[in-house]
Design an enzyme around this catalytic site. Structure first.
Site, short mmCIF file in Angstrom:
data_model
loop_
_atom_site.label_atom_id
_atom_site.label_comp_id
_atom_site.label_asym_id
_atom_site.label_seq_id
_atom_site.Cartn_x
_atom_site.Cartn_y
_atom_site.Cartn_z
N TYR A 249 -31.88 0.97 14.77
CA TYR A 249 -30.61 0.98 15.55
C TYR A 249 -29.36 1.06 14.67
O TYR A 249 -29.45 0.98 13.46
CB TYR A 249 -30.56 -0.13 16.59
CG TYR A 249 -30.64 -1.59 16.19
CD1 TYR A 249 -30.34 -2.07 14.93
CD2 TYR A 249 -31.01 -2.52 17.17
CE1 TYR A 249 -30.41 -3.42 14.66
CE2 TYR A 249 -31.07 -3.89 16.89
CZ TYR A 249 -30.76 -4.32 15.64
OH TYR A 249 -30.83 -5.65 15.37
N GLU A 250 -28.23 1.26 15.31
CA GLU A 250 -26.96 1.53 14.61
C GLU A 250 -27.07 2.74 13.69
O GLU A 250 -26.45 2.78 12.62
CB GLU A 250 -26.50 0.32 13.78
CG GLU A 250 -25.97 -0.84 14.55
CD GLU A 250 -24.80 -0.48 15.46
OE1 GLU A 250 -24.82 -0.92 16.61
OE2 GLU A 250 -23.89 0.26 15.03
N GLY A 251 -27.82 3.72 14.14
CA GLY A 251 -28.07 4.90 13.29
C GLY A 251 -29.32 4.65 12.46
O GLY A 251 -29.34 3.73 11.63
#
Lengths: 573, 573
Positions: B429-431
């Site tokens: 997550y978050e890229g």
């Protein structure tokens, strides 16, 4: 989830990479003709695709549980097991005298890989039985063989291994289970064993436990341990399961994965057993069997890796996301360089691990067929590498499979995470990978490095031979194997085995990296021109092989810096 | 399970490794005196040990669930959240004008690491709120700030980020959620969002969703996206939660880990929202916030790594198994070379990842305090490395923690496996880490490599300065940083960004390896004589640093061999 048995990969592997033809040329395995191999692998593959793969998710969601002392198995597992039994897949390598097919270990290993790729939790059941069959073939009395082997080989009865106790894990010699003679040739077994895979189930007519225990005059440690066969139901005069033995399943473990495989705590309360092998010779009997079980665990890792790879590949070919960076691509995420890098890494490592496993199996088969010491030594040398690198590959490939899925990888319904959870155990059981590495750097170099050097020579010769056709790849493999030779010499020259152990795991991994390159190069050289196997070999040799240098640098650090770090240094501040 | 906040490690890190004193010397952060830092970290650490750590297992066993449209949270989470709120730990770095402490990001990051080490599932709640606070501070109108910031900073209300839709994951620009002006300054938001962390809960007075959506005149792709604040309950005139908004939680995801953190599918049916930032400027607003959230995710990885390490260390110090290979050892498995190697690897990597994270936070703080472009560029450059290496370290350390436990590691009750399951999401997550690496090799080198080169210079200078005291370690770091310089130059010189992306992940990992060595060397040089930090640095530099060569070799392969492998090549045969 669809699973496709990697039949063509195996055909190429057998024909061009691991020299299976040598096996088929021996008298013992003369039946293993190319046609036979194709037929067997094809049939086993179809069974895996059709009957076992649908059970994989079911076993995860509805794991085995204990009900009133009986293990209830996952929905469909009874039928899946029926398919394995009916196909005769338990006895591929077993003695034809007792109903086995008598085929090479290489074929059994290939089938085992496919079965574990399709449904590892269920495949653990026949894997353990296969181990028991082998132990009995080598060590049991004729009477026991005649009674038990046909039942085990046909799959009517199942086999388990009972080694571990709470205080005796990697150190099996610390076990406390007792055995006392009953005076009638049988023994009374008393104690508790943990981590007993498929210790019970509701579709098994009888469960035969091989139990390590100590006789009253057994010395402490591994040299005082004997091996006993303890059936759940004692066979009656007709050889049918008779009266219940004094043993029970106390509880099942709650595990990270393979929920469909019941992991039992077993209690023996004076249960009746029969000795297998000589008094106090239990460890030796267990070890012959364990060596091949170790290869089997490596193949499990490869099987799960293959399944996880196929699963990730299908997703990457289907999922659209972001602009396609290349002309004429499919528009799916497989077009993105980083996704492609991940997939190619998975595929290249699976090939490497599978080739190592198959080369190990071929060596074992050659040793068995010819009695040749060098083949035996090679099989023994490759076993810990096949186990540890196969399982590590399973773990890393499954991990990468989750990553290919992005956010969906973390959601259980997707199925990618289950591969990670299931395969995680393979680097732990049958001797942790640390123990495999110590076996390699210790016991397997006790010949002064002879088996290792023979293999190194072979790699170097092949690299030399490959230079005209593949100069760049051959040069890289040559450099790597020379570094491996130096490191191996360093290991052999260490008198204090703890100096070796301090770098044993990276030593093993460095070996695996170089062996993988060797087999990739061989696959490339067997190809006409620049085909798919050459392209994959190039990817592996340019991108993954260079890791060997770091592994070998790590391997030769010795124990000094490790023990310079005190327990306090390692503490929390 | 006991968790000990690594306070002394942080003190050393701040004082001797990442140059925190520069931050404390700025006017903006003049309150962050050494005493203040000690007091804050000590207090936060105690809260983590006493209030949060006991919730970690509870959240796993009794995860959040949906009941009649309401998310029911895990037992004890309400109280744990109360402790976080009461301590003011949400607003450590927030604007004092709205009730924040106004302290440096470095301190917030340290506290966040400790909270996630103690209970990551719960810590995700304040982490998301912190991100929202930052987004509103930078982009919201004064009216919205005045109404929402005090509630968010005090923790009475919570914040979420709503980016992802089923067809729009990494490619946020593909989203379909619509926003239409209501004519009164508000907007009607309609659409479905997935993967919404802590999208609802039963101990939160109000939940404020930051939602990316497209206005009717928004162009397709990322440039047509605006950002809206959409509260669960619309604040009334007194600023209290008023009437329910037209939004709901449709379902929760079944995840591999962080079961205590509800991951929601959110449905917006013309829900009322207010725009944050300019029309069609939503991505920019989201990006400022996301950059710091990325550091936050890296710190989560480190927090879980620390907890997993402590857990494995305690087991290794307690578990007896096998003969002790050394004189005067404790007799536990920590005496075995391979177990010691695993533990030292875990500890050395945690130090490296933490130092990178803290160096990133210090750079961000310096950029914020001084406005200096170079500091800002350094913070931006280090962010993807901190995120990806922090999360990878979390995954690898937790994995090794299972291995240290042997068979017990696979049993859920032991707790080792939970760290693996929980931390797995941080590389996604978050890229994803692949996206972090592309950010590093692409956008973060768009300055022609200026920020990268400044850092390389600093590493080289320090290695030079360290030669008299630590010649061998300094030489190794020097060699490594020169190789890193060459690789970075190669990256910068690639006009086709896909050539960079084909090696972006190993490029990032190579950077992390060298940076880790740099900070280890700095820690060693600050020590009198040959102390624990020097011994750990030696272990890292001799055994783990050499990996950089393989990473950098991999980084510069270019895209050719990747695309030479056709989709068919990658297929199953």
């Amino acid at each position: 989830m669809p699973y496709r048995a990697p039949i063509a990969d195996y055909a190429y592997m057998f024909d061009h990479v691991v020299g299976f033809s040598q096996v088929a040329e021996t008298e013992r395995f003369s039946e293993a003709s190319p046609d036979m191999v194709t037929a067997i692998l094809g049939e086993a593959g179809r069974m895996c695709e059709d009957k076992l793969a649908p059970l994989q998710r079911e076993g995860d969601l509805n794991g085995a549980y204990l009900e009133n002392g009986v293990v209830r198995t996952s929905p469909g597992f009874a039928e899946g097991y029926g398919a394995i039994r009916e196909g005769g897949w338990l006895g591929i390598s077993a003695d034809p005298e007792y109903g086995g097919m008598g085929l090479p270990m290489a074929m059994m290993s290939a089938v085992n890989e496919m079965m574990s790729g399709a449904c590892m939790a269920l495949q653990l059941n026949p894997l353990l039985t296969q181990g028991q069959i082998e132990a009995l073939e080598h060590h049991a009395s004729d009477e026991i063989k005649a009674l038990y082997l046909p039942k085990l080989i046909s799959g009517e009865w199942n086999g388990t291994m009972n080694l571990t106790e709470p205080q005796a894990g990697s150190d099996v010699g610390a076990l406390r289970t007792r055995a006392e003679a009953n005076g009638d040739g049988s023994y009374a077994i008393t104690g508790q064993k943990i981590f007993i895979t498929w210790g019970d189930g509701d579709f098994m007519e009888n469960v035969c436990h091989l139990v390590l225990a100590r006789l009253p005059d057994g010395v402490p440690g591994p040299k005082g341990i004997s091996l006993f066969l303890v059936p759940k139901y004692i066979p009656d005069d007709a050889g049918k399961p008779g009266k219940a033995n004094a043993l029970k399943v106390v509880s099942l473990e709650h595990k990270l994965g393979v929920h469909g495989s019941p992991t039992c705590v077993m209690q023996y309360d004076g249960a009746t057993g029969w000795m297998v092998g000589p008094e106090h010779g239990g460890m030796a009997a267990m070890f012959t069997m364990m060596n091949n079980a170790r290869l089997g665990v490596g193949m499990q890792g490869i099987g799960v890796a293959e399944a996880a790879y196929q699963h990730a590949l299908a997703y990457a070919m289907d999922r659209k996301q972001g602009r396609t960076p290349i002309e004429g691509g499919s528009g799916a995420i497989i077009d993105h360089a980083d996704v492609r890098r991940m997939l190619a890494t998975m595929k290249a490592d699976i090939f490497a691990a599978r080739a190592i496993g198959m080369a190990c199996a071929v060596a074992i088969d050659m040793g068995n067929a010819t009695g040749d010491k060098e083949w035996k030594a090679r099989g023994a040398f490759l076993t810990p590498i096949a186990k540890a690198f196969g399982s590590e590959t399973g773990i890393r490939v499954a991990e990468t499979g989750v990553q290919v899925h992005g956010g969906m990888g973390f959601i259980e319904e997707t199925g990618a995470a289950q591969f990670c959870r299931d395969v995680r155990v393979t680097s732990i059981y049958e001797g942790t990978n640390g123990i495999q590495a110590m076996d390699l750097a210790g016991r397997k170099l006790m010949d002064g490095g002879e088996a290792a050097c023979a293999l190194i020579e072979e790699i170097a010769e092949q690299a030399e031979a490959a230079r005209p056709k593949q100069p760049r790849m051959a040069g890289a493999v040559w450099d790597a194997v020379e570094a491996l030779r130096e490191t191996t010499d360093w290991m052999v020259s260490q008198g204090d085995v703890n100096e070796r152990f301090a770098g044993a795991v990276p030593f093993l991994m460095g070996w695996a990296r170089v062996l993988g390159a060797h087999y990739h190069l061989r696959a490339a050289c067997a190809e006409d021109g620049d085909g798919p196997r050459t392209r994959l070999a190039r990817f592996y040799i340019q991108r993954l092989l260079p890791e060997y240098a770091a592994q070998l640098a790590h391997a030769t650090q010795g124990a000094g810096d490790l023990y310079a770090l005190t327990d306090d240094d390692l503490g929390v501040a």
